[in-house]
Design an enzyme around this catalytic site. Structure first.
Site, PDB file in Angstrom:
ATOM      1  N   HIS A   1      43.734  29.274 -24.215  1.00 16.46           N
ATOM      2  CA  HIS A   1      43.598  28.450 -25.416  1.00 16.46           C
ATOM      3  C   HIS A   1      44.482  28.957 -26.553  1.00 16.46           C
ATOM      4  O   HIS A   1      45.413  28.276 -26.951  1.00 16.46           O
ATOM      5  CB  HIS A   1      42.137  28.343 -25.869  1.00 16.46           C
ATOM      6  CG  HIS A   1      41.246  27.674 -24.879  1.00 16.46           C
ATOM      7  ND1 HIS A   1      41.264  26.313 -24.683  1.00 16.46           N
ATOM      8  CD2 HIS A   1      40.331  28.176 -24.012  1.00 16.46           C
ATOM      9  CE1 HIS A   1      40.403  25.991 -23.743  1.00 16.46           C
ATOM     10  NE2 HIS A   1      39.826  27.114 -23.315  1.00 16.46           N
TER      11      HIS A   1
ATOM     12  N   GLY B   1      33.138  31.556 -22.188  1.00 15.95           N
ATOM     13  CA  GLY B   1      31.960  31.105 -22.907  1.00 15.95           C
ATOM     14  C   GLY B   1      32.330  30.785 -24.343  1.00 15.95           C
ATOM     15  O   GLY B   1      33.464  31.022 -24.777  1.00 15.95           O
TER      16      GLY B   1
ATOM     17  N   PHE C   1      27.643  21.010 -22.945  1.00 17.97           N
ATOM     18  CA  PHE C   1      28.590  21.606 -21.998  1.00 17.97           C
ATOM     19  C   PHE C   1      27.879  22.608 -21.089  1.00 17.97           C
ATOM     20  O   PHE C   1      27.992  22.560 -19.855  1.00 17.97           O
ATOM     21  CB  PHE C   1      29.687  22.281 -22.827  1.00 17.97           C
ATOM     22  CG  PHE C   1      30.801  22.925 -22.059  1.00 17.97           C
ATOM     23  CD1 PHE C   1      31.792  22.175 -21.472  1.00 17.97           C
ATOM     24  CD2 PHE C   1      30.892  24.303 -21.983  1.00 17.97           C
ATOM     25  CE1 PHE C   1      32.852  22.778 -20.809  1.00 17.97           C
ATOM     26  CE2 PHE C   1      31.942  24.924 -21.328  1.00 17.97           C
ATOM     27  CZ  PHE C   1      32.921  24.156 -20.741  1.00 17.97           C
TER      28      PHE C   1
ATOM     29  N   GLU D   1      39.861  30.780 -29.253  1.00 14.07           N
ATOM     30  CA  GLU D   1      39.378  29.411 -29.055  1.00 14.07           C
ATOM     31  C   GLU D   1      38.388  29.101 -30.189  1.00 14.07           C
ATOM     32  O   GLU D   1      37.191  28.972 -29.994  1.00 14.07           O
ATOM     33  CB  GLU D   1      38.705  29.266 -27.691  1.00 14.07           C
ATOM     34  CG  GLU D   1      38.352  27.830 -27.324  1.00 14.07           C
ATOM     35  CD  GLU D   1      37.609  27.719 -26.003  1.00 14.07           C
ATOM     36  OE1 GLU D   1      37.270  26.583 -25.612  1.00 14.07           O
ATOM     37  OE2 GLU D   1      37.353  28.752 -25.352  1.00 14.07           O
TER      38      GLU D   1
ATOM     39  N   HIS E   1      44.593  27.541 -15.541  1.00 15.11           N
ATOM     40  CA  HIS E   1      43.339  27.736 -16.289  1.00 15.11           C
ATOM     41  C   HIS E   1      42.414  26.564 -15.983  1.00 15.11           C
ATOM     42  O   HIS E   1      42.409  25.549 -16.676  1.00 15.11           O
ATOM     43  CB  HIS E   1      43.638  27.825 -17.787  1.00 15.11           C
ATOM     44  CG  HIS E   1      42.437  28.096 -18.648  1.00 15.11           C
ATOM     45  ND1 HIS E   1      42.464  28.996 -19.699  1.00 15.11           N
ATOM     46  CD2 HIS E   1      41.175  27.597 -18.641  1.00 15.11           C
ATOM     47  CE1 HIS E   1      41.266  29.025 -20.282  1.00 15.11           C
ATOM     48  NE2 HIS E   1      40.478  28.165 -19.653  1.00 15.11           N
TER      49      HIS E   1
ATOM     50  N   ILE F   1      25.281  21.060 -18.609  1.00 17.47           N
ATOM     51  CA  ILE F   1      25.858  20.476 -17.394  1.00 17.47           C
ATOM     52  C   ILE F   1      26.086  21.559 -16.343  1.00 17.47           C
ATOM     53  O   ILE F   1      25.777  21.373 -15.157  1.00 17.47           O
ATOM     54  CB  ILE F   1      27.175  19.738 -17.704  1.00 17.47           C
ATOM     55  CG1 ILE F   1      26.931  18.580 -18.663  1.00 17.47           C
ATOM     56  CG2 ILE F   1      27.814  19.219 -16.411  1.00 17.47           C
ATOM     57  CD1 ILE F   1      28.200  17.912 -19.172  1.00 17.47           C
TER      58      ILE F   1
ATOM     59  N   ASP G   1      41.194  23.123 -17.935  1.00 15.78           N
ATOM     60  CA  ASP G   1      39.952  23.792 -18.310  1.00 15.78           C
ATOM     61  C   ASP G   1      38.746  23.323 -17.487  1.00 15.78           C
ATOM     62  O   ASP G   1      38.403  23.942 -16.494  1.00 15.78           O
ATOM     63  CB  ASP G   1      39.706  23.636 -19.812  1.00 15.78           C
ATOM     64  CG  ASP G   1      38.827  24.736 -20.381  1.00 15.78           C
ATOM     65  OD1 ASP G   1      38.655  25.775 -19.716  1.00 15.78           O
ATOM     66  OD2 ASP G   1      38.322  24.578 -21.506  1.00 15.78           O
TER      67      ASP G   1
ATOM     68  N   TRP H   1      28.929  22.224 -27.292  1.00 13.88           N
ATOM     69  CA  TRP H   1      28.810  23.369 -26.386  1.00 13.88           C
ATOM     70  C   TRP H   1      27.442  23.428 -25.713  1.00 13.88           C
ATOM     71  O   TRP H   1      27.327  23.843 -24.554  1.00 13.88           O
ATOM     72  CB  TRP H   1      29.085  24.670 -27.146  1.00 13.88           C
ATOM     73  CG  TRP H   1      30.522  25.064 -27.097  1.00 13.88           C
ATOM     74  CD1 TRP H   1      31.482  24.768 -28.003  1.00 13.88           C
ATOM     75  CD2 TRP H   1      31.179  25.812 -26.052  1.00 13.88           C
ATOM     76  NE1 TRP H   1      32.699  25.295 -27.608  1.00 13.88           N
ATOM     77  CE2 TRP H   1      32.532  25.944 -26.423  1.00 13.88           C
ATOM     78  CE3 TRP H   1      30.740  26.380 -24.862  1.00 13.88           C
ATOM     79  CZ2 TRP H   1      33.458  26.618 -25.623  1.00 13.88           C
ATOM     80  CZ3 TRP H   1      31.659  27.059 -24.077  1.00 13.88           C
ATOM     81  CH2 TRP H   1      32.995  27.164 -24.454  1.00 13.88           C
TER      82      TRP H   1
END
Length: 502
Positions: A373, A318, A199, A348, A110, A202, A430, A196
């Site tokens: 997850h 996502g 995240f 998750e 993963h 990026i 991840d 997030w």
């Protein structure tokens, strides 16, 4: 009095299901039996110590116990309890971490393609020719051009860097946009949504850089190299298969991009003959429109036909709390599961009794081969029973769960129960490149030191490595070859650790 003794014995017999019957309750014997049963049931607990493993384990556990004992007296220094964005430098100094670096870890099952490479490598890629930069609403954007478009005030980055003062400023801005690493991360990322947002920003920033075909090929190769250098011999990459581009404006189709990744993989295998290979899990965002997601489902079926040995399956990713549920696609996915394997992100979340954590129910009903997850799975005992019965591995990603705000102190990670009960588990990384991690060792360290029992030993590490091969998408023949290669590396590792070389 007699009745009290009978009741006491009855209770003890329930507690000690598999212990030998006794007419006289013995507190210390019963206590020993409980601890023994817990140890045997936990991950790796039923493995024997073979060859030099006992001596190697003694060395490993000396360092583990020393680290835990020091932190027990001063909890502030316990590394898995600290945010990884602050702690990773100290983790690298840990003797346990240094041993884990040498550990043959088997496979990563993963990892997301765009985030599998350390940010330093992507930063260095910004020094390549034909890369332009523009400032759009306070954020930098990067793109390779032969001739820049007119949608922004594009400047040749190499030209701007000729000015020392300007270079320092722009280089600092680029570095900040490449990573989640900040001072005081728990203040900056005050709740899950804030983390997030950064995240996703990026990903948006790096996509045009690593989407340029020459960089994309080198980036994929580098991702494999970082994992291989960390003693990983096989990878399953979650990728949306981006439409790569070149300076002439050509956009490559999904089919062409998969072919490019396959060629890079073959080149890497030629350079490293003991590397087993790569498979792609075609992964798309759960935020997209229904029409797009249905289109991607059709596309993955075609990709699987064209690359049967390279495409492993399908996933939706996502921020799960914000995206579409698996239930919303259940009818189409039920049709699709006859043609393609699923490896769903599910659970998750730290919510309970919502559409998000209920994705776990739909994931198993849709025959997912593994669960990404599975953070909320302890809240769904029927699902957990199904996972145990059907040997569905949970892909635990410790650092990701901490950095993205699900858990602050990894001692409180729900996977502790999964490890304690011997549930099928694999450790994955991840998106390591986004938070200053590299490859897999950091996640192994966090799991071994922070989530597992302090008594979990070298057998737990061994079981994790074997799990990553057992629960992979490799064919039986490929699994046998991978296990043979891994066993040789394991024996070498154990011999070096037991003799003090490591």
């Amino acid at each position: 009095m007699m009745m009290e003794r009978i009741v006491t014995l009855s209770i003890l017999s329930i507690v000690l299901v598999s212990s030998a019957p006794t007419t006289t309750p013995n507190y210390w014997a019963l206590r020993h039996n409980i601890l023994h049963e817990e140890a045997v049931q936990s991950i790796g607990g039923n493995l024997p110590l073979e060859g030099q493993e006992r001596a190697a384990n003694t060395r490993l556990m000396i360092h583990k116990k020393q680290e835990i004992d020091k932190a027990f007296l001063n909890p502030d220094i316990f590394l898995p309890a600290r945010n990884f964005l602050e702690a990773f430098g100290d983790i690298e100094k840990s003797r346990v971490f240094q041993i884990i670096k040498k550990l043959p870890k088997g496979a990563v099952l993963h990892v997301h393609h765009k985030a599998m490479v350390h940010a330093d490598w992507i930063y260095n890629a910004t020094f390549r020719e034909n890369l332009y930069v523009c400032d759009r609403n306070g954020d930098l954007e990067l793109q390779f051009f032969r001739t820049p478009s007119r949608d922004c005030d594009w400047k040749l980055l190499s030209h701007l860097r000729k000015n020392p003062i300007l270079a320092e400023s722009i280089n600092e801005r680029i570095r900040k946009q490449l990573t989640m690493v900040v001072e005081n991360p728990e203040q900056v990322y005050s709740h899950i949504d804030v983390g997030w947002i950064k995240f996703e920003q990026i990903f948006d920033f790096i996509t045009p850089v690593i989407g340029y075909k020459p960089v994309a090929e080198d980036h994929f190769y580098q991702g494999l190299k970082e994992l291989y250098d960390d003693n990983v011999l096989y990878v399953e990459v979650k990728s949306g298969v981006p439409k790569l581009y070149d300076l002439d404006g050509r956009r490559y189709s999904d089919n062409e991009v998969v072919g490019i990744f396959e060629k890079v993989t073959q080149r890497f295998k030629n350079d490293h003959p003991d590397f087993i290979g790569v498979k792609i899990i075609y992964t798309k965002g759960r935020m997209l429109s229904d029409a797009k997601v249905h289109g991607f489902m059709d596309r993955v079926v075609q990709l699987k036909r064209d690359y049967p040995d390279f495409i492993a399956g399908f996933d939706l990713a996502g921020q799960e709390d914000k995206g579409k549920t698996l239930r919303s696609y259940a009818d189409r996915l039920n049709e699709l599961k006859k043609q393609i394997n699923f490896f769903f992100h599910a659970g998750e979340t730290n919510w309970y009794g919502t559409s998000t954590d209920e994705n776990l129910i739909d994931a198993v009903l849709l025959n997912t081969k593994r669960i990404g997850h599975g953070y909320a799975i302890m809240k769904h005992q029927r699902v957990l029973d199904y996972v145990k019965l059907n040997r569905i591995a949970i892909e635990v990603c410790p650092i990701s769960n901490q950095v993205l705000g699900l858990v602050k102190d990894l001692r409180n990670h729900p996977a502790s129960v999964l490890f304690a009960e011997g549930v099928p588990v694999v450790i994955s990384n991840d998106d390591p490149g986004l938070w200053g991690s590299r490859a897999l060792s950091y996640d192994f360290y966090e799991a071994f030191m922070g989530i597992m029992s302090g008594n979990a030993d070298i057998r737990a590490l061994k079981q994790l490595a074997m799990n990553s091969i057992i629960y992979s998408s490799l064919s039986p023949g490929e699994q046998a070859r991978a296990m043979n290669i891994w066993k040789k590396k394991w024996i070498s590792f154990v011999n070096e650790l037991s003799s003090g070389i490591i």
